[in-house]
Design a protein around this motif. Structure first.
Motif, PDB file in Angstrom:
ATOM      1  N   GLY A  14       0.813  -1.222   0.048  1.00  0.00           N
ATOM      2  CA  GLY A  14       0.024  -0.036  -0.118  1.00  0.00           C
ATOM      3  C   GLY A  14       0.901   1.340  -0.136  1.00  0.00           C
ATOM      4  O   GLY A  14       0.572   2.245   0.665  1.00  0.00           O
ATOM      5  N   GLY A  16       1.517   3.287  -2.336  1.00  0.00           N
ATOM      6  CA  GLY A  16       1.052   4.262  -3.483  1.00  0.00           C
ATOM      7  C   GLY A  16       0.716   5.524  -2.885  1.00  0.00           C
ATOM      8  O   GLY A  16       0.908   6.604  -3.480  1.00  0.00           O
ATOM      9  N   LYS A  17      -0.052   5.630  -1.697  1.00  0.00           N
ATOM     10  CA  LYS A  17      -0.329   7.062  -1.173  1.00  0.00           C
ATOM     11  C   LYS A  17      -0.477   6.978   0.266  1.00  0.00           C
ATOM     12  O   LYS A  17      -0.167   5.839   1.018  1.00  0.00           O
ATOM     13  CB  LYS A  17      -1.623   7.359  -1.728  1.00  0.00           C
ATOM     14  N   GLY A  18      -0.710   7.913   0.913  1.00  0.00           N
ATOM     15  CA  GLY A  18      -1.100   7.994   2.253  1.00  0.00           C
ATOM     16  C   GLY A  18       0.049   7.458   3.384  1.00  0.00           C
ATOM     17  O   GLY A  18       1.141   7.859   3.138  1.00  0.00           O
ATOM     18  N   ILE A  19      -0.229   6.727   4.267  1.00  0.00           N
ATOM     19  CA  ILE A  19       0.659   6.163   5.262  1.00  0.00           C
ATOM     20  C   ILE A  19       1.934   5.426   4.484  1.00  0.00           C
ATOM     21  O   ILE A  19       2.979   5.586   4.800  1.00  0.00           O
ATOM     22  CB  ILE A  19      -0.174   5.367   6.365  1.00  0.00           C
ATOM     23  N   ARG A  39      -0.647  -0.842  -6.329  1.00  0.00           N
ATOM     24  CA  ARG A  39      -1.133  -1.133  -7.493  1.00  0.00           C
ATOM     25  C   ARG A  39      -1.320  -0.117  -8.521  1.00  0.00           C
ATOM     26  O   ARG A  39      -1.517  -0.413  -9.843  1.00  0.00           O
ATOM     27  CB  ARG A  39      -2.624  -1.838  -7.516  1.00  0.00           C
ATOM     28  N   ASP A  60      -1.745  -5.653  -8.017  1.00  0.00           N
ATOM     29  CA  ASP A  60      -3.345  -5.730  -7.145  1.00  0.00           C
ATOM     30  C   ASP A  60      -3.288  -6.863  -6.477  1.00  0.00           C
ATOM     31  O   ASP A  60      -3.260  -8.149  -6.711  1.00  0.00           O
ATOM     32  CB  ASP A  60      -4.175  -5.905  -8.246  1.00  0.00           C
ATOM     33  N   LEU A  61      -3.258  -6.598  -4.966  1.00  0.00           N
ATOM     34  CA  LEU A  61      -3.249  -7.376  -3.893  1.00  0.00           C
ATOM     35  C   LEU A  61      -4.482  -8.147  -3.979  1.00  0.00           C
ATOM     36  O   LEU A  61      -4.492  -9.420  -3.369  1.00  0.00           O
ATOM     37  CB  LEU A  61      -3.053  -7.017  -2.450  1.00  0.00           C
ATOM     38  N   ASN A  83       0.477  -2.788   5.166  1.00  0.00           N
ATOM     39  CA  ASN A  83      -0.234  -1.422   5.424  1.00  0.00           C
ATOM     40  C   ASN A  83      -1.652  -1.346   4.347  1.00  0.00           C
ATOM     41  O   ASN A  83      -2.404  -0.586   4.661  1.00  0.00           O
ATOM     42  CB  ASN A  83       0.657  -0.649   5.246  1.00  0.00           C
ATOM     43  N   VAL A 131      -0.673  -2.931   9.684  1.00  0.00           N
ATOM     44  CA  VAL A 131      -1.623  -1.630  10.118  1.00  0.00           C
ATOM     45  C   VAL A 131      -2.934  -1.856  10.207  1.00  0.00           C
ATOM     46  O   VAL A 131      -3.699  -1.964   9.312  1.00  0.00           O
ATOM     47  CB  VAL A 131      -1.256  -0.506   9.036  1.00  0.00           C
ATOM     48  N   SER A 132      -3.327  -2.052  11.465  1.00  0.00           N
ATOM     49  CA  SER A 132      -4.745  -2.222  12.171  1.00  0.00           C
ATOM     50  C   SER A 132      -5.461  -1.150  12.193  1.00  0.00           C
ATOM     51  O   SER A 132      -5.172   0.070  11.528  1.00  0.00           O
ATOM     52  CB  SER A 132      -4.560  -3.256  12.971  1.00  0.00           C
ATOM     53  N   TYR A 146     -15.504  -2.900   7.924  1.00  0.00           N
ATOM     54  CA  TYR A 146     -14.116  -2.487   8.040  1.00  0.00           C
ATOM     55  C   TYR A 146     -13.629  -3.049   9.423  1.00  0.00           C
ATOM     56  O   TYR A 146     -12.589  -3.534   9.469  1.00  0.00           O
ATOM     57  CB  TYR A 146     -13.915  -0.829   8.051  1.00  0.00           C
ATOM     58  N   LYS A 150     -10.624  -5.663  10.569  1.00  0.00           N
ATOM     59  CA  LYS A 150      -9.315  -5.233  11.217  1.00  0.00           C
ATOM     60  C   LYS A 150      -9.340  -6.203  12.605  1.00  0.00           C
ATOM     61  O   LYS A 150      -8.038  -6.328  13.269  1.00  0.00           O
ATOM     62  CB  LYS A 150      -9.452  -3.645  11.848  1.00  0.00           C
ATOM     63  N   PRO A 176      -4.494   2.696  14.743  1.00  0.00           N
ATOM     64  CA  PRO A 176      -4.735   4.101  14.885  1.00  0.00           C
ATOM     65  C   PRO A 176      -6.164   4.527  14.759  1.00  0.00           C
ATOM     66  O   PRO A 176      -6.992   3.622  14.224  1.00  0.00           O
ATOM     67  CB  PRO A 176      -4.072   4.806  13.703  1.00  0.00           C
ATOM     68  N   THR A 177      -6.431   5.582  15.475  1.00  0.00           N
ATOM     69  CA  THR A 177      -7.754   6.156  15.021  1.00  0.00           C
ATOM     70  C   THR A 177      -7.746   7.096  13.987  1.00  0.00           C
ATOM     71  O   THR A 177      -6.617   6.670  13.041  1.00  0.00           O
ATOM     72  CB  THR A 177      -8.210   6.966  16.349  1.00  0.00           C
ATOM     73  N   VAL A 179      -6.460   9.311  11.176  1.00  0.00           N
ATOM     74  CA  VAL A 179      -4.975   9.450  10.725  1.00  0.00           C
ATOM     75  C   VAL A 179      -4.992  10.885   9.535  1.00  0.00           C
ATOM     76  O   VAL A 179      -5.959  10.567   8.979  1.00  0.00           O
ATOM     77  CB  VAL A 179      -4.196   8.481  10.183  1.00  0.00           C
TER      78      VAL A 179
HETATM   79  P1  NAP Z   1      -4.875   5.372   1.583  1.00  0.00           P
HETATM   80  O1  NAP Z   1      -4.234   6.520   1.612  1.00  0.00           O
HETATM   81  O2  NAP Z   1      -5.977   4.928   1.143  1.00  0.00           O
HETATM   82  O3  NAP Z   1      -3.561   4.353   1.143  1.00  0.00           O
HETATM   83  C1  NAP Z   1      -4.110   2.713   1.254  1.00  0.00           C
HETATM   84  C2  NAP Z   1      -3.236   2.359   0.164  1.00  0.00           C
HETATM   85  O4  NAP Z   1      -3.526   0.849   0.122  1.00  0.00           O
HETATM   86  C3  NAP Z   1      -3.076   2.829  -1.347  1.00  0.00           C
HETATM   87  O5  NAP Z   1      -1.759   3.004  -1.725  1.00  0.00           O
HETATM   88  C4  NAP Z   1      -3.777   1.862  -1.870  1.00  0.00           C
HETATM   89  O6  NAP Z   1      -3.567   1.517  -3.454  1.00  0.00           O
HETATM   90  C5  NAP Z   1      -3.576   0.401  -1.546  1.00  0.00           C
HETATM   91  N1  NAP Z   1      -4.309  -0.540  -1.656  1.00  0.00           N
HETATM   92  C6  NAP Z   1      -5.612  -0.558  -1.534  1.00  0.00           C
HETATM   93  N2  NAP Z   1      -6.321  -1.598  -2.301  1.00  0.00           N
HETATM   94  C7  NAP Z   1      -5.168  -2.214  -2.796  1.00  0.00           C
HETATM   95  C8  NAP Z   1      -4.830  -3.369  -3.544  1.00  0.00           C
HETATM   96  N3  NAP Z   1      -6.128  -4.042  -4.016  1.00  0.00           N
HETATM   97  N4  NAP Z   1      -3.654  -3.737  -4.003  1.00  0.00           N
HETATM   98  C9  NAP Z   1      -2.719  -3.109  -3.907  1.00  0.00           C
HETATM   99  N5  NAP Z   1      -2.639  -1.894  -2.892  1.00  0.00           N
HETATM  100  C10 NAP Z   1      -3.770  -1.480  -2.584  1.00  0.00           C
HETATM  101  O7  NAP Z   1      -5.093   4.804   3.076  1.00  0.00           O
HETATM  102  P2  NAP Z   1      -4.215   5.195   4.498  1.00  0.00           P
HETATM  103  O8  NAP Z   1      -4.938   6.026   5.309  1.00  0.00           O
HETATM  104  O9  NAP Z   1      -2.771   5.367   4.259  1.00  0.00           O
HETATM  105  O10 NAP Z   1      -4.287   3.745   4.931  1.00  0.00           O
HETATM  106  C11 NAP Z   1      -3.455   2.876   5.282  1.00  0.00           C
HETATM  107  C12 NAP Z   1      -3.407   1.835   6.228  1.00  0.00           C
HETATM  108  O11 NAP Z   1      -4.007   2.347   7.435  1.00  0.00           O
HETATM  109  C13 NAP Z   1      -4.864   0.776   5.974  1.00  0.00           C
HETATM  110  O12 NAP Z   1      -4.550  -0.440   6.385  1.00  0.00           O
HETATM  111  C14 NAP Z   1      -6.081   1.505   6.785  1.00  0.00           C
HETATM  112  O13 NAP Z   1      -6.922   0.619   7.055  1.00  0.00           O
HETATM  113  C15 NAP Z   1      -5.148   2.076   8.069  1.00  0.00           C
HETATM  114  N6  NAP Z   1      -5.758   3.136   8.781  1.00  0.00           N
HETATM  115  C16 NAP Z   1      -6.013   4.305   8.360  1.00  0.00           C
HETATM  116  C17 NAP Z   1      -6.640   5.327   8.934  1.00  0.00           C
HETATM  117  C18 NAP Z   1      -6.732   6.728   8.568  1.00  0.00           C
HETATM  118  O14 NAP Z   1      -7.502   7.385   9.337  1.00  0.00           O
HETATM  119  N7  NAP Z   1      -6.100   6.908   7.470  1.00  0.00           N
HETATM  120  C19 NAP Z   1      -6.847   5.063  10.457  1.00  0.00           C
HETATM  121  C20 NAP Z   1      -6.729   3.675  10.896  1.00  0.00           C
HETATM  122  C21 NAP Z   1      -6.082   2.923   9.930  1.00  0.00           C
HETATM  123  P3  NAP Z   1      -4.121   2.596  -4.569  1.00  0.00           P
HETATM  124  O15 NAP Z   1      -3.716   3.830  -4.419  1.00  0.00           O
HETATM  125  O16 NAP Z   1      -4.233   1.968  -5.639  1.00  0.00           O
HETATM  126  O17 NAP Z   1      -5.819   2.627  -4.033  1.00  0.00           O
END
Ligand code: NAP
Length: 241
Positions: A14, A16-19, A39, A60-61, A83, A131-132, A146, A150, A176-177, A179
């Motif tokens: 994961g 590609g973006k975010g965390i 992906r 793609d996972l 993640n 990353v739960s 969701y 988790k 995390p709560t 993020v």
């Molecule tokens: P995000 O910005 O949406 O990033 C999620 C990443 O997972 C993206 O790069 C996405 O790729 C990738 N992904 C999703 N489906 C996929 C697939 N089928 N194959 C390969 N990659 C895939 O989210 P984030 O906030 O950084 O979240 C990261 C982790 O933290 C997640 O597990 C989320 O549940 C957890 N989390 C987040 C928060 C929050 O508030 N942000 C809070 C608690 C936990 P694409 O760009 O291609 O979609």
């Protein structure tokens, strides 16, 4: 202070973006060699543009066999961060079969697949971080599917801590709560929506991305060498309020 991860090879899903994106850059700054899996090929190129020595895997996972095929070429690893995740937030009655399947496919089935495929490659003293979410153990409106994924991740974390421990491999999660990724900032900018949740958090704020990457890098490092099977809540005291 950044932990020393010099010469450790760590795979992050994961990315590609975010965390995940921020984590890859942070781990490089801690001295690690990073394999970034995502992906979105464009995002991977962007990441490589910022950190040229990062290796990338574009898959793609949700595709079990293609993921196995890509991971078969990965060299021995010191760390794995599961993640990648998706969040479909809707009232229970409105969730569809596709919502259920896609969430379970990415959030737990893919984690099982990636971890099992990479298990033989994990070196002595390796660390796995899942990353739960706090939603694994607390209820939030619209989070039923969701949260279920988790909670499954937390269960897998505990099972693997037991089964891989004798190989000197530790398995922990960060939970995390909200993020404040770009998307998180956008989704929670309305005080009407964020207010009730913030009032439940003694620190009265959400988690910053660097606070997640700090916790993950700690769990990857030898600074956490006796921490195994643990869920590290990143929630500013939500659970005690
Ligand atoms: P995000 O910005 O949406 O990033 C999620 C990443 O997972 C993206 O790069 C996405 O790729 C990738 N992904 C999703 N489906 C996929 C697939 N089928 N194959 C390969 N990659 C895939 O989210 P984030 O906030 O950084 O979240 C990261 C982790 O933290 C997640 O597990 C989320 O549940 C957890 N989390 C987040 C928060 C929050 O508030 N942000 C809070 C608690 C936990 P694409 O760009 O291609 O979609």
């Amino acid at each position: 202070m950044s932990p020393d991860l010099s010469n450790k090879l760590i795979l992050v899903t994961g990315a590609g973006k975010g965390i995940g994106y921020a984590l890859c850059k942070f781990l490089v700054n801690c001295g690690a060699n990073v394999i970034a899996l995502a992906r979105d090929a464009e995002q991977l190129s962007k990441l490589k543009g910022e950190c040229s020595n990062i290796k990338t895997i574009n898959v793609d996972l949700r595709n079990w066999d293609a993921t196995r095929e890509c991971l078969s070429k990965v060299p021995p690893l010191d760390g794995l961060v599961n993640n990648a995740g998706v969040a479909i937030i809707k009232p229970f009655e409105e969730l569809t079969k596709e919502d259920f399947d896609s969430t379970f496919d990415v959030n737990i089935k893919a984690v099982f697949n990636v971890t099992q495929a990479l298990s033989p490659k994990l070196k002595d003293n390796a660390s796995i971080v899942m990353v739960s979410s706090l939603a694994a153990s607390r209820s939030f409106q619209g989070h039923s599917v969701y949260s279920a994924t988790k909670a499954a991740i937390d269960s897998l974390t505990q099972s693997l801590a037991l089964e891989l421990g004798p190989r000197n491999i530790r398995v922990n999660s960060v939970n995390p709560t909200v993020v404040l990724t770009d998307m998180g900032r956008e989704n929670w900018s309305d005080p009407k929506k964020s207010g009730p949740l913030l009032n439940h958090i003694p620190l009265r704020r959400f988690c910053e991305v660097n606070e997640v990457t700090d916790a993950i890098s700690y769990l990857l490092s030898s600074n956490s060498s006796f921490i195994n099977g643990h869920h590290l809540n990143l929630e500013g005291g939500y659970s005690v309020s």
